[in-house]
Design an enzyme around this catalytic site. Structure first.
Site, PDB file in Angstrom:
ATOM      1  N   GLU A 193       0.840  -1.206   0.000  1.00 30.79           N
ATOM      2  CA  GLU A 193       0.000   0.000   0.000  1.00 30.79           C
ATOM      3  C   GLU A 193       0.874   1.255   0.000  1.00 30.79           C
ATOM      4  O   GLU A 193       0.596   2.227  -0.720  1.00 30.79           O
ATOM      5  CB  GLU A 193      -0.893   0.036   1.249  1.00 30.79           C
ATOM      6  N   CYS A 244      -2.171  -3.480   7.234  1.00 35.37           N
ATOM      7  CA  CYS A 244      -1.749  -3.773   8.605  1.00 35.37           C
ATOM      8  C   CYS A 244      -2.042  -2.602   9.539  1.00 35.37           C
ATOM      9  O   CYS A 244      -2.187  -1.454   9.113  1.00 35.37           O
ATOM     10  CB  CYS A 244      -0.270  -4.158   8.638  1.00 35.37           C
ATOM     11  N   CYS A 287      -0.112   0.334   7.555  1.00 34.45           N
ATOM     12  CA  CYS A 287      -0.656   0.780   6.263  1.00 34.45           C
ATOM     13  C   CYS A 287      -2.040   1.397   6.434  1.00 34.45           C
ATOM     14  O   CYS A 287      -2.407   2.316   5.700  1.00 34.45           O
ATOM     15  CB  CYS A 287      -0.743  -0.391   5.297  1.00 34.45           C
ATOM     16  N   ALA A 344      10.119 -37.011  -9.187  1.00 39.17           N
ATOM     17  CA  ALA A 344      10.018 -37.291 -10.626  1.00 39.17           C
ATOM     18  C   ALA A 344       9.796 -38.783 -10.784  1.00 39.17           C
ATOM     19  O   ALA A 344      10.331 -39.590 -10.011  1.00 39.17           O
ATOM     20  CB  ALA A 344      11.307 -36.876 -11.320  1.00 39.17           C
ATOM     21  N   THR A 404      19.441 -39.921   0.371  1.00 39.10           N
ATOM     22  CA  THR A 404      19.600 -39.190  -0.897  1.00 39.10           C
ATOM     23  C   THR A 404      20.949 -38.482  -0.947  1.00 39.10           C
ATOM     24  O   THR A 404      21.614 -38.455  -1.982  1.00 39.10           O
ATOM     25  CB  THR A 404      18.443 -38.180  -1.081  1.00 39.10           C
ATOM     26  N   ASP A 419      23.046 -39.841  -3.984  1.00 42.98           N
ATOM     27  CA  ASP A 419      23.079 -38.935  -5.152  1.00 42.98           C
ATOM     28  C   ASP A 419      24.133 -37.841  -5.052  1.00 42.98           C
ATOM     29  O   ASP A 419      24.451 -37.211  -6.044  1.00 42.98           O
ATOM     30  CB  ASP A 419      21.727 -38.215  -5.300  1.00 42.98           C
ATOM     31  N   GLU A 453      12.595 -32.946  -1.684  1.00 40.33           N
ATOM     32  CA  GLU A 453      12.880 -33.653  -2.935  1.00 40.33           C
ATOM     33  C   GLU A 453      13.204 -35.133  -2.719  1.00 40.33           C
ATOM     34  O   GLU A 453      13.854 -35.748  -3.554  1.00 40.33           O
ATOM     35  CB  GLU A 453      14.021 -32.941  -3.677  1.00 40.33           C
ATOM     36  N   SER A 492       7.310 -40.220   5.232  1.00 42.47           N
ATOM     37  CA  SER A 492       7.173 -39.713   6.611  1.00 42.47           C
ATOM     38  C   SER A 492       6.311 -38.454   6.635  1.00 42.47           C
ATOM     39  O   SER A 492       5.437 -38.304   7.492  1.00 42.47           O
ATOM     40  CB  SER A 492       8.536 -39.367   7.208  1.00 42.47           C
TER      41      SER A 492
HETATM   42  C1  AOF Z   1       0.363  -5.015   4.579  1.00 42.81           C
HETATM   43  N1  AOF Z   1       0.942  -4.842   3.361  1.00 42.81           N
HETATM   44  O1  AOF Z   1       2.457  -5.384   1.812  1.00 42.81           O
HETATM   45  C2  AOF Z   1       2.406  -6.656   3.761  1.00 42.81           C
HETATM   46  C3  AOF Z   1       1.755  -6.860   5.010  1.00 42.81           C
HETATM   47  O2  AOF Z   1       7.444  -6.251   9.931  1.00 42.81           O
HETATM   48  P1  AOF Z   1       6.509  -5.585   8.968  1.00 42.81           P
HETATM   49  O3  AOF Z   1       6.144  -4.190   9.387  1.00 42.81           O
HETATM   50  O4  AOF Z   1       6.985  -5.643   7.543  1.00 42.81           O
HETATM   51  O5  AOF Z   1       5.110  -6.381   9.042  1.00 42.81           O
HETATM   52  C4  AOF Z   1       5.000  -7.670   8.556  1.00 42.81           C
HETATM   53  C5  AOF Z   1       3.572  -8.130   8.704  1.00 42.81           C
HETATM   54  O6  AOF Z   1       2.703  -7.228   8.009  1.00 42.81           O
HETATM   55  C6  AOF Z   1       3.314  -9.507   8.101  1.00 42.81           C
HETATM   56  O7  AOF Z   1       3.519 -10.539   9.030  1.00 42.81           O
HETATM   57  C7  AOF Z   1       1.854  -9.390   7.701  1.00 42.81           C
HETATM   58  O8  AOF Z   1       1.014  -9.552   8.805  1.00 42.81           O
HETATM   59  C8  AOF Z   1       1.773  -7.936   7.226  1.00 42.81           C
HETATM   60  N2  AOF Z   1       2.157  -7.850   5.818  1.00 42.81           N
HETATM   61  N3  AOF Z   1       0.739  -6.036   5.368  1.00 42.81           N
HETATM   62  O9  AOF Z   1      -0.481  -4.222   4.981  1.00 42.81           O
HETATM   63  C9  AOF Z   1       1.945  -5.609   2.926  1.00 42.81           C
HETATM   64  N4  AOF Z   1       3.433  -7.444   3.360  1.00 42.81           N
HETATM   65 ZN    ZN Z   2       1.282  -2.806   5.963  1.00 35.06          ZN
END
Ligand code: AOF
Ligand code: ZN
Length: 386
Positions: free
Chosen positions: A56, A97, A106, A176, A218, A222, A316, A324
């Site tokens: 945002e 947020c 935001c 695969a 693995t 491998d 993989e 498991s």
């Molecule tokens: C939003 N817009 O683009 C994202 C959100 O540590 P911060 O401040 O970056 O917060 C991370 C948290 O914010 C994340 O765990 C999730 O709850 C939210 N992510 N929120 O409004 C965003 N990436």
């Molecule tokens: Zn945010």
């Protein structure tokens, strides 16, 4: 007010933008956002990278910068970018947020900017947010449309939702198999099955997840590199197990070197707690040893990865390890690459659990089938796993 048809187009654009963050947003969610004024997109943003500005904030900043479209509209109409924002709708794939984390809230930014209408796909299950962002907007008089194209929003954010709701990484099991359904000609012997196009696809899978895991057998059979060298992006953390110190013994005997211990990529090895001290010589800047208490449980290893902010994991093999995970119900997605090669016999793949097939694609005669686990809870862990 009901959402109108153009809302769909704008939210889908926000989903597209969110996906641009797929390499670096984790363990944060991928989030996309568009700002629409008089039916035109005037701002776009997405969450690029963990710790950096949210979608945002980036979308609003692109309007205020102003970008070329805003500058032209501003010239034509005499409206200033900040005035346009006060008449716009903001479309965002996740609830804005409400908390101070690495970034400021935001929801507050939207309120301060004066955007009057916000369309949200999914609410944010993070306990620090969880409805508070939407409540803040509504209290400030912003019109909020919720749950818009919510299924698509959950699909986009499935890694993040799994992390918050199940407290473990999003787990993808991948193997695969030959056209006649075998994973190797013989047990413990590496058989190259897929052609180069599917190998590139496989490396693109690796580059999109936080970690890649294989079992002890693995590593010994491998000697895989476990990197994403055929695709751009980041290298996932390499993870394996050495619960019976077999890799340690192998290294001590000083035979041909195992790539897993070459220090070229960050790696993590789960070992029995009682053996911890024996690994001192193997530890290094890129090689971390993590103790597992008895009885060894895959779920506790997954919880440890969650504590280390590993948002997603691609497993993989081999078959025992896949089985498991399946037995424990610890999986979200299964990807099966089916080669054109016919083996005419050999070692069978894990038994596919109850799953929903969500897609099948064909690449030059080879097939990728994707299955999803529709069970939303972790099944109870029932003790020893490997
Ligand atoms: C939003 N817009 O683009 C994202 C959100 O540590 P911060 O401040 O970056 O917060 C991370 C948290 O914010 C994340 O765990 C999730 O709850 C939210 N992510 N929120 O409004 C965003 N990436
Ligand atoms: Zn945010």
């Amino acid at each position: 007010m009901q959402p109108h048809a153009p809302d769909t187009r704008f939210m889908r654009r926000a989903f597209e933008l969110a996906l641009l963050g797929k390499a670096y947003a984790s363990p944060n969610p991928m989030v996309g956002c568009v700002v629409v004024w008089q039916g035109k997109i005037i701002g776009e943003g997405f969450h690029h990278c963990y710790g950096q500005p949210h979608a945002e904030a980036n979308a609003i900043a692109s309007v205020l910068a102003p970008n070329a479209i805003v500058a032209e509209l501003s010239r034509q109409t005499g409206q200033r970018p900040e005035d346009m924002l006060r008449q716009s709708t903001l479309y965002v794939t996740l609830e804005p947020c409400s908390h101070y984390g690495k970034q400021p809230p935001c929801a507050l930014k939207i309120i301060e900017t004066g955007v009057p209408r916000v369309v949200v796909s999914c609410s944010d299950p993070n306990p620090a947010v969880n409805g508070k962002g939407i409540a803040m907007l509504k209290e400030a008089g912003v019109e909020v449309i919720e749950h818009f194209l919510e299924d698509e929003g959950r699909e986009l954010g499935r890694r993040f939702f799994t992390n918050v709701e199940k407290k473990r990484p999003y787990i993808i099991l991948k193997w695969a198999q030959s056209a006649d359904g075998f994973i190797a000609a013989q047990k413990g012997v590496r058989t190259q099955l897929t052609a180069s196009l599917l190998q590139v696809l496989n490396h693109s899978f690796r580059a999109q997840e936080d970690a890649i895991m294989v079992g002890t057998n693995t590593i010994l059979a491998d000697n895989p590199h476990l990197d994403a060298r055929m695709y751009y992006g980041r290298q996932p953390l390499r993870i394996s197990f050495d619960l019976h110190a077999r890799l340690l013994d192998y290294q001590r005997k000083g035979g041909s070197k195992l790539h897993f211990f070459d220090g070229s990529i960050k790696s993590l090895l789960f070992v029995d707690k009682a053996d911890m001290e024996k690994y001192a010589g193997l530890q290094g800047e890129n090689m971390e040893i993590c103790a597992v208490e008895k009885p060894h449980s895959l779920l506790s290893c997954m919880e440890e990865l969650h504590r280390r902010k590993i948002g997603s994991l691609i497993v993989e093999g081999g078959t025992e390890l896949h089985q498991s995970f399946i037995k424990e119900g610890l999986w979200d997605e299964i990807r099966i690459l089916q080669a054109r090669k016919v083996l005419g016999g050999g070692y069978p793949p894990p038994e596919l659990p109850q799953a929903i097939k969500v897609s099948q694609e064909e690449y030059d005669g080879e097939k990728l089938s994707v299955y999803r686990n529709m069970n939303r809870t972790n099944r109870q862990n029932d003790g020893k796993t490997r």
